[in-house]
Design a protein around this motif. Structure first.
Motif, PDB file in Angstrom:
ATOM      1  N   PHE A   1       0.335   2.887  12.511  1.00  0.00           N
ATOM      2  CA  PHE A   1       0.055   1.623  13.203  1.00  0.00           C
ATOM      3  C   PHE A   1       0.094   0.406  12.273  1.00  0.00           C
ATOM      4  CE2 PHE A   1      -3.907   3.656  11.892  1.00  0.00           C
ATOM      5  CZ  PHE A   1      -4.418   2.677  11.055  1.00  0.00           C
ATOM      6  N   CYS A   2       0.333   0.650  10.993  1.00  0.00           N
ATOM      7  CA  CYS A   2       0.100  -0.419  10.005  1.00  0.00           C
ATOM      8  C   CYS A   2       1.291  -1.365   9.847  1.00  0.00           C
ATOM      9  CB  CYS A   2      -0.209   0.229   8.660  1.00  0.00           C
ATOM     10  SG  CYS A   2      -0.462  -0.974   7.357  1.00  0.00           S
TER      11      CYS A   2
ATOM     12  N   ILE B   1       1.064  -3.803   7.455  1.00  0.00           N
ATOM     13  CA  ILE B   1       1.020  -4.185   6.045  1.00  0.00           C
ATOM     14  C   ILE B   1       2.234  -3.647   5.299  1.00  0.00           C
ATOM     15  CG2 ILE B   1      -0.171  -3.517   3.886  1.00  0.00           C
ATOM     16  CD1 ILE B   1      -1.567  -5.755   5.275  1.00  0.00           C
ATOM     17  N   ILE B   2       2.505  -2.333   5.536  1.00  0.00           N
ATOM     18  CA  ILE B   2       3.597  -1.698   4.786  1.00  0.00           C
ATOM     19  C   ILE B   2       4.962  -2.226   5.225  1.00  0.00           C
ATOM     20  CG2 ILE B   2       2.407   0.358   3.955  1.00  0.00           C
ATOM     21  CD1 ILE B   2       3.218   1.820   6.468  1.00  0.00           C
TER      22      ILE B   2
ATOM     23  N   LYS C   1      -2.313   9.455   8.735  1.00  0.00           N
ATOM     24  CA  LYS C   1      -3.314   8.999   7.784  1.00  0.00           C
ATOM     25  C   LYS C   1      -3.787  10.183   6.950  1.00  0.00           C
ATOM     26  CE  LYS C   1      -6.255   5.226   7.249  1.00  0.00           C
ATOM     27  NZ  LYS C   1      -6.022   3.849   7.423  1.00  0.00           N
TER      28      LYS C   1
ATOM     29  N   ASP D   1      -4.445  -5.424   0.224  1.00  0.00           N
ATOM     30  CA  ASP D   1      -4.313  -4.496   1.339  1.00  0.00           C
ATOM     31  C   ASP D   1      -5.000  -3.185   0.973  1.00  0.00           C
ATOM     32  OD1 ASP D   1      -2.659  -6.437   2.502  1.00  0.00           O
ATOM     33  OD2 ASP D   1      -1.050  -5.781   1.182  1.00  0.00           O
TER      34      ASP D   1
ATOM     35  N   PHE E   1       0.434   4.161   1.205  1.00  0.00           N
ATOM     36  CA  PHE E   1       0.308   5.096   2.323  1.00  0.00           C
ATOM     37  C   PHE E   1       1.252   4.714   3.467  1.00  0.00           C
ATOM     38  CE2 PHE E   1      -3.731   5.578  -0.029  1.00  0.00           C
ATOM     39  CZ  PHE E   1      -3.509   6.885  -0.438  1.00  0.00           C
ATOM     40  N   ASN E   2       1.158   5.464   4.575  1.00  0.00           N
ATOM     41  CA  ASN E   2       2.207   5.334   5.587  1.00  0.00           C
ATOM     42  C   ASN E   2       1.627   5.410   7.000  1.00  0.00           C
ATOM     43  OD1 ASN E   2       4.834   5.169   6.551  1.00  0.00           O
ATOM     44  ND2 ASN E   2       5.120   7.403   6.542  1.00  0.00           N
ATOM     45  N   CYS E   3       0.496   4.735   7.234  1.00  0.00           N
ATOM     46  CA  CYS E   3      -0.161   4.842   8.535  1.00  0.00           C
ATOM     47  C   CYS E   3       0.761   4.285   9.625  1.00  0.00           C
ATOM     48  CB  CYS E   3      -1.489   4.099   8.513  1.00  0.00           C
ATOM     49  SG  CYS E   3      -2.544   4.686   7.166  1.00  0.00           S
TER      50      CYS E   3
ATOM     51  N   GLN F   1      -4.383  10.582   3.928  1.00  0.00           N
ATOM     52  CA  GLN F   1      -5.412  10.348   2.902  1.00  0.00           C
ATOM     53  C   GLN F   1      -6.829  10.496   3.462  1.00  0.00           C
ATOM     54  OE1 GLN F   1      -3.439   8.100   4.268  1.00  0.00           O
ATOM     55  NE2 GLN F   1      -4.246   6.030   4.259  1.00  0.00           N
TER      56      GLN F   1
ATOM     57  N   CYS G   1       0.859  -1.187   0.000  1.00  0.00           N
ATOM     58  CA  CYS G   1       0.000   0.000   0.000  1.00  0.00           C
ATOM     59  C   CYS G   1       0.894   1.236   0.000  1.00  0.00           C
ATOM     60  CB  CYS G   1      -0.889  -0.026   1.247  1.00  0.00           C
ATOM     61  SG  CYS G   1      -1.857   1.479   1.440  1.00  0.00           S
TER      62      CYS G   1
HETATM   63  S1  SF4 Z   1      -3.590   1.130   7.234  1.00  0.00           S
HETATM   64 FE1  SF4 Z   1      -4.430   0.748   5.186  1.00  0.00          FE
HETATM   65  S2  SF4 Z   1      -4.163   2.717   4.091  1.00  0.00           S
HETATM   66 FE2  SF4 Z   1      -2.794   2.773   5.880  1.00  0.00          FE
HETATM   67  S3  SF4 Z   1      -0.827   2.064   5.124  1.00  0.00           S
HETATM   68 FE3  SF4 Z   1      -1.895   0.298   6.007  1.00  0.00          FE
HETATM   69  S4  SF4 Z   1      -2.949  -0.670   4.269  1.00  0.00           S
HETATM   70 FE4  SF4 Z   1      -2.379   1.423   3.641  1.00  0.00          FE
END
Ligand code: SF4
Ligand code: B12
Length: 492
Positions: A181-182, A184-185, A293, A221, A177-179, A295, A175
């Motif tokens: 707490f995430c 995924i990234i 966040k 994601d 973006f750069n949240c 976005q 993804c």
């Molecule tokens: S929380 Fe969602 S939008 Fe934010 S970086 Fe993670 S996958 Fe991307």
């Protein structure tokens, strides 16, 4: 070589959908796509069997049959995973583990023989080669994130399709973006990688020829992480769907900026996307900034939800409380937002610092980390010291859940959601729960006869029948989902 693929059991959480799945006699919402993908990367001479412990028991005979056991897990499946490893080791089997839990965890899982950190597209062939030579290492970690263009069609045929309410496919990983707490990234990176259109259509062909009809979850994601590629995929997906008489209805996850792209929304409507999960997190601008966040700031979140709903997609969303900048009235503000946005399935969680995230690193620096995360952000536990008083935070969190899943409140949101939806064509749950008369009768018997909240149910059903006859199956499914959320909320 005989390989047994094992997917450990989930605890009973909001995300398990267990109380709703019972109505349709399903064991689980989705099959374990990671293992099905791994299976497709193994040598074709290896015999394969899958045991998803969410749909059937793992028997000793299953383990006995195998030469090697492959298991995959998220953090929430940790306890079950440990039991599986122990069982297999007592039977003298070689155990290989991969997936998000071991990819992010600092724990060692000492009993496992081999651990795969991250994606396995390049490391698995290396492991198979090393195994043949008797030099397989304990840890395999890819030097870089693999391209998805060589990912084979997952071995969907290993799964007992009828035990799931939806099938899963994956188009992209990562993804942009750069949240804060995430994770995924951290696991999949910030450069979204996609499969080719041909790969995607081959996966859909495979599901179709196995007889699957109904919901398909595109588990990305962020489905619109690579907008340029997704806009090339969608016209072909529409064409494929029309050619085959729309066998599937799609569900996916996307960032809120989806709302600003009418072209994309229109293509998704035409491809029959019927539900989208958004990470809304909070209506509080300061907390969104804290979470990096961007976005979600600088836009009207309520309007964004309504816009997406107007394209025929039910919005499901994640919400979080526990940010440092949360004001004292955060709980009421979350409740108001959920109510006004008509999001029936609102996944509200306490902020959790997952291992190896920016949030984790910041809280560690600030001396606020308490323990590893349970992996389930809805179990009411905190793994760091919050700014708000802990008891007030947990009680406020529970108040949100009790309010939004109280029958009157939930049914009203479901009705509001149905009135925002505008789409022609099949309902989201065709081929699933409401295609079965037995499941329908089950809902009526449980919610309309046995349940103490049956008066609210009949009132809801009456209004849904009068005003939303076209979306009747969707209305029943939402009632069943609401029942699941209420049952879990009663336990907190
Ligand atoms: S929380 Fe969602 S939008 Fe934010 S970086 Fe993670 S996958 Fe991307
Ligand atoms: C679909 C999905 C779900 C589905 C479950 C589907 C299922 N049956 O597995 C649902 C919606 C139910 C779900 C629920 C939850 N989920 Co979820 N989910 C996903 C999602 C979006 C896709 C999973 C998937 O299919 N991926 C596709 C496959 C191909 O990728 P993969 O599993 O990573 O597999 C690759 C490698 O990891 C590796 N690999 C995987 N397993 C193995 C095994 C072996 C032996 C080997 C060698 C290699 C290997 O090879 C594969 C190819 O490279 C992921 C995010 C993601 N990008 O993966 C989150 C994710 C897995 N979920 C996550 C979480 C936290 C949850 C919840 C706890 C939600 C919550 N916030 O509370 C709940 C838990 C479930 C429950 N009942 O309580 C986290 C896990 C974090 C962690 N470190 O454990 C993730 C990473 C996303 C996130 N950050 O929120 N989820």
């Amino acid at each position: 070589m005989k390989v047994l693929l094992v997917y450990p059991e989930f605890p009973d959480t909001y995300w398990s959908f267990r109380h709703a799945l019972r109505f349709e006699g399903k064991g689980s919402a989705f099959p374990p796509l990671g293992l099905l993908t791994v299976a497709a990367m193994l040598p074709s001479t290896w015999e394969q069997r899958l045991v998803d412990m969410n749909v059937r028991r793992l028997e000793e005979a299953d383990i006995e049959w195998a030469d090697i056991v492959f298991a995959s897990a998220m953090i929430v499946q940790k306890d079950s995973l440990e039991q599986v490893i122990r069982l297999c080791k007592t039977q003298g089997k070689r155990v290989v583990v991969g997936g998000p839990y071991v990819s992010t965890s600092t724990e060692q899982l000492p009993e496992a023989d081999h651990i795969f950190v991250g994606e396995a597209e390049t490391t698995l062939p290396e492991f198979v080669h090393d195994l043949e030579l008797g030099i397989a290492r304990r840890v395999y970690k890819a030097a870089e994130r693999p391209s998805l263009t060589s990912v084979p069609v997952p071995h969907f045929q290993l799964a007992e399709l009828s035990r799931y309410s939806a099938m899963s496919v994956q188009y992209s990983r990562g993804c942009p973006f750069n949240c804060e707490f995430c994770d995924i990234i951290e696991i999949y990176g910030r450069v979204p990688r996609t499969k080719t259109n041909e790969q995607m259509l081959s996966e859909l062909d495979a599901l179709r020829s196995l007889g699957w009809r109904g919901q398909v979850f595109i588990v990305d994601d962020n489905f619109i992480g690579n907008k340029r590629n997704v806009k090339k995929l969608l016209p072909e997906l529409v064409e494929w769907s029309e050619r085959h008489g729309h066998p599937f209805l799609f569900v996916t996850e996307a960032s809120v900026n989806l709302a600003e792209d009418d072209q994309l929304l229109e293509m998704m409507r035409r491809a029959h996307f019927r539900r989208v999960f958004l990470g809304i997190e909070t209506p509080v601008e300061e907390s969104l900034k804290e979470a990096q966040k961007g976005q979600n700031t600088r836009r009207d979140l309520l309007e964004s939800v309504k816009k997406i709903q107007a394209y025929g997609m039910e919005v499901m969303a994640g919400f979080i409380v526990g940010f440092d900048n949360d004001p004292e009235d955060i709980f009421e503000r979350q409740i108001d937002f959920i109510r006004e946005s008509a999001i029936p399935l609102a996944m509200v969680g306490l902020l959790t610092a997952l291992p190896d995230t920016q949030l984790w690193r910041r809280l560690e620096r600030e001396g606020r980390m308490l323990k590893e995360s349970t992996g389930n952000n809805t179990d009411g536990s905190l793994n760091f010291i919050p700014v708000m008083d802990k008891t007030r935070l947990v009680e406020g969190y529970q108040k949100i859940l009790r309010t939004i899943y109280s029958p009157a409140e939930y049914y009203q949101r479901a009705l509001d959601c149905l009135s925002h939806l505008t789409h022609e064509g099949p309902e989201p749950h065709r081929g699933s729960m409401m295609s079965s008369l037995t499941a329908f009768m089950h809902v009526i018997l449980t919610l309309g006869v046995r349940d103490r909240e049956r008066v609210e149910f009949w009132r809801y059903l009456k209004r849904a029948t009068i005003s939303h006859r076209k979306y009747f199956a969707h209305a029943i499914t939402l009632a069943a989902m609401g029942y699941h959320f209420r049952k879990l909320t009663e336990g907190i």
